[in-house]
Motif scaffolding. Sequence first.
Motif, PDB file in Angstrom:
ATOM      1  N   LYS A   1       0.854  -1.183   0.000  1.00 45.16           N
ATOM      2  CA  LYS A   1       0.000   0.000   0.000  1.00 45.16           C
ATOM      3  C   LYS A   1       0.892   1.235   0.000  1.00 45.16           C
ATOM      4  O   LYS A   1       1.906   1.273   0.697  1.00 45.16           O
ATOM      5  N   ILE A   2       0.511   2.235  -0.779  1.00 51.49           N
ATOM      6  CA  ILE A   2       1.297   3.459  -0.897  1.00 51.49           C
ATOM      7  C   ILE A   2       0.444   4.651  -0.496  1.00 51.49           C
ATOM      8  O   ILE A   2      -0.701   4.785  -0.944  1.00 51.49           O
ATOM      9  N   ARG A   3       1.008   5.522   0.330  1.00 49.85           N
ATOM     10  CA  ARG A   3       0.356   6.771   0.753  1.00 49.85           C
ATOM     11  C   ARG A   3       1.201   7.922   0.245  1.00 49.85           C
ATOM     12  O   ARG A   3       2.407   7.985   0.506  1.00 49.85           O
ATOM     13  N   LEU A   4       0.574   8.824  -0.526  1.00 48.54           N
ATOM     14  CA  LEU A   4       1.263   9.965  -1.114  1.00 48.54           C
ATOM     15  C   LEU A   4       0.739  11.266  -0.535  1.00 48.54           C
ATOM     16  O   LEU A   4      -0.413  11.346  -0.107  1.00 48.54           O
TER      17      LEU A   4
ATOM     18  N   VAL B   1       8.708   3.131   5.345  1.00 49.54           N
ATOM     19  CA  VAL B   1       8.054   1.837   5.178  1.00 49.54           C
ATOM     20  C   VAL B   1       7.670   1.366   6.570  1.00 49.54           C
ATOM     21  O   VAL B   1       8.536   1.232   7.438  1.00 49.54           O
ATOM     22  N   ASN B   2       6.383   1.165   6.752  1.00 53.66           N
ATOM     23  CA  ASN B   2       5.854   0.765   8.066  1.00 53.66           C
ATOM     24  C   ASN B   2       6.315   1.728   9.159  1.00 53.66           C
ATOM     25  O   ASN B   2       6.751   1.319  10.230  1.00 53.66           O
ATOM     26  N   GLU B   3       6.243   3.025   8.845  1.00 56.18           N
ATOM     27  CA  GLU B   3       6.547   4.133   9.767  1.00 56.18           C
ATOM     28  C   GLU B   3       8.027   4.283  10.124  1.00 56.18           C
ATOM     29  O   GLU B   3       8.368   5.010  11.045  1.00 56.18           O
TER      30      GLU B   3
ATOM     31  N   ASN C   1       2.372  -6.663   2.087  1.00 57.84           N
ATOM     32  CA  ASN C   1       1.600  -5.780   2.958  1.00 57.84           C
ATOM     33  C   ASN C   1       2.395  -4.621   3.567  1.00 57.84           C
ATOM     34  O   ASN C   1       1.931  -4.011   4.523  1.00 57.84           O
ATOM     35  N   ASP C   2       3.571  -4.301   3.026  1.00 56.53           N
ATOM     36  CA  ASP C   2       4.284  -3.115   3.503  1.00 56.53           C
ATOM     37  C   ASP C   2       3.440  -1.875   3.220  1.00 56.53           C
ATOM     38  O   ASP C   2       2.688  -1.819   2.246  1.00 56.53           O
ATOM     39  N   TYR C   3       3.585  -0.882   4.087  1.00 50.53           N
ATOM     40  CA  TYR C   3       2.862   0.388   3.957  1.00 50.53           C
ATOM     41  C   TYR C   3       3.912   1.470   3.720  1.00 50.53           C
ATOM     42  O   TYR C   3       4.717   1.773   4.597  1.00 50.53           O
ATOM     43  N   ILE C   4       3.909   2.024   2.516  1.00 51.63           N
ATOM     44  CA  ILE C   4       4.931   2.978   2.089  1.00 51.63           C
ATOM     45  C   ILE C   4       4.342   4.381   2.092  1.00 51.63           C
ATOM     46  O   ILE C   4       3.263   4.606   1.545  1.00 51.63           O
TER      47      ILE C   4
END
Length: 73
Positions: free
Chosen positions: A4-7, A47-49, A61-64
């Motif tokens: 998942k990517i947050r911009l 990545v994952n805070e 499931n990494d959160y970028i």
Amino acid sequence: MKVKIRLYGELALKFSPEFEVEIEENLTVGDLLKKLKISDQEYHILVNEKKVSKDHKLKENDYIKLLPVVYGG
């Protein structure tokens, strides 16, 4: 595998504030950004805070998050 990517900022307007992408195994953050045509020089990469380099290998499931570098004074 999916990540998942947050911009933020201009990238959020160009793409979407948050989305998922399917990636190959052993892909690095730098490889992913290159595929998305995003500069790895203009953003802090989390990545994952945790702040990581462009050589960080991604996992399922990494959160970028890509935070724009702020210039000025």
